[in-house]
Motif scaffolding. Sequence first.
Motif, mmCIF file in Angstrom:
data_model
loop_
_atom_site.group_PDB
_atom_site.id
_atom_site.type_symbol
_atom_site.label_atom_id
_atom_site.label_comp_id
_atom_site.label_asym_id
_atom_site.label_seq_id
_atom_site.Cartn_x
_atom_site.Cartn_y
_atom_site.Cartn_z
ATOM 1 N N LYS A 219 9.138 -8.721 0.193
ATOM 2 C CA LYS A 219 10.508 -8.883 -0.558
ATOM 3 C C LYS A 219 11.060 -9.943 0.012
ATOM 4 C CE LYS A 219 13.614 -5.749 1.865
ATOM 5 N NZ LYS A 219 14.506 -7.068 2.597
ATOM 6 N N ALA B 135 8.345 -11.047 -6.100
ATOM 7 C CA ALA B 135 8.833 -10.649 -5.001
ATOM 8 C C ALA B 135 9.921 -11.433 -4.308
ATOM 9 C CB ALA B 135 7.710 -10.718 -3.815
ATOM 10 N N TYR C 154 2.998 -2.629 -6.993
ATOM 11 C CA TYR C 154 2.622 -2.237 -5.549
ATOM 12 C C TYR C 154 3.327 -1.099 -5.153
ATOM 13 C CZ TYR C 154 1.536 -7.598 -5.207
ATOM 14 O OH TYR C 154 1.227 -8.820 -5.168
ATOM 15 N N VAL D 21 5.491 -8.255 -9.202
ATOM 16 C CA VAL D 21 5.936 -7.236 -8.594
ATOM 17 C C VAL D 21 5.886 -6.257 -9.839
ATOM 18 C CG1 VAL D 21 7.488 -5.742 -7.597
ATOM 19 C CG2 VAL D 21 6.849 -7.934 -6.545
ATOM 20 N N ILE E 171 6.076 -3.565 -0.975
ATOM 21 C CA ILE E 171 7.162 -4.449 -1.575
ATOM 22 C C ILE E 171 8.003 -4.595 -0.299
ATOM 23 C CG2 ILE E 171 9.173 -4.541 -3.248
ATOM 24 C CD1 ILE E 171 7.442 -2.927 -5.007
#
Length: 377
Positions: free
Chosen positions: A349, A307, A340, A368, A345
């Motif tokens: 992020k 992420a 995800y 991720v 996300i």
Amino acid sequence: MTITRLADLADPAKTPRLVVKVGSALLVGKDGQPNRAWLEALCEEIAQARKRGQQVIVVSSGAIALGAAKLGLARGGRSNLADAQAAAAVGQIALAGLWSQLLGKCGLTAAQLLVTLEDLDDRRRYLNAAATIGKLLQAGAVPVINENDSVATEEIRFGDNDRLAARAAQAARADAVVLLSDIDGLYDRDPADPDARMLPLVEGVTRDIHDMATGGSSSGLGSGGMTSKLQAAEIAERAGIVLAIINGTHVRPFERAFQHDRGTLFLPRRNDGALKSWLGGRQRMKGVLVVDTGCAKALAKGGSLLATGITLIEGDFRRGDPVAVRDAQGRALGQGLVEYDADEIARIKGYRSEELQALLGYSPRSAVIHRDQLVLL
């Protein structure tokens, strides 16, 4: 045993399973009628390959061209999607009958498979198609595969049978694909240029190789060109499959190409395995993840996508969907299956792994996109 030259494609020890792609311009004349004499000779070559101990899968265009002639449609049935679908509905019957009759004269049983892009992009349907092809080959039949143009829309079309041939080869676990073209192979520039030079061997499709290609189909009947053939070579090489382009305009094209070593042979530089080669060959992504420079470097070294390296999200996707991975300049880095949903996300992020539980409210997954579910392009 390793394939190193075109003649190896006729060696059952090196190429026990072969996919042959036949385009519309070769199979159908300008009058809309099948080139029967040429096709009869090709079927004889397929029968000879079978006698040598090779299994052969045919990917055949021609349904739209044959159907358009019967229906009297303009532009070979390609004026619009409705014309193409109607022409295909008529032409598929004629095409299947043609292969059945001519392979039958050589003592072979033809089997028709009609697929769409969606069929081979969905993992379960892809595996079902693979099982069907395997059973047909085991039973001694010759699978004849074509895109199901009568129902395929613009959103779920391969658009050409070059890439379909490469995807079929992946599914069938073939050793090689031969694309029958209207020229001898890949040239370093426009073949009309007197200084153009044909490349007999290509080890991996690079950006420089793509720059040599042109995208159009010279015949006006087909939908592919050299660009689509290079894309097919990329799909094939992810599974460690050799691809060849040879001139199909001659009677008995395999005999000519193999005896005179005339064509272009693409040797793969990689073998991603079954799951990754399927994933790398997918053409439709549900979204895009843009990553920073540090993340791009980590991916190139075999890392998972975390992420913290994600800077931008595009699309509405769910866990398990395929997404593209790009760098800040828009260059494609890879594609993989996300762990995800898109909205999750968006929340995580840019954050480090130890911060994710507080953001998500549950124990985060390891990545991720895990490296085992990610293929680099």
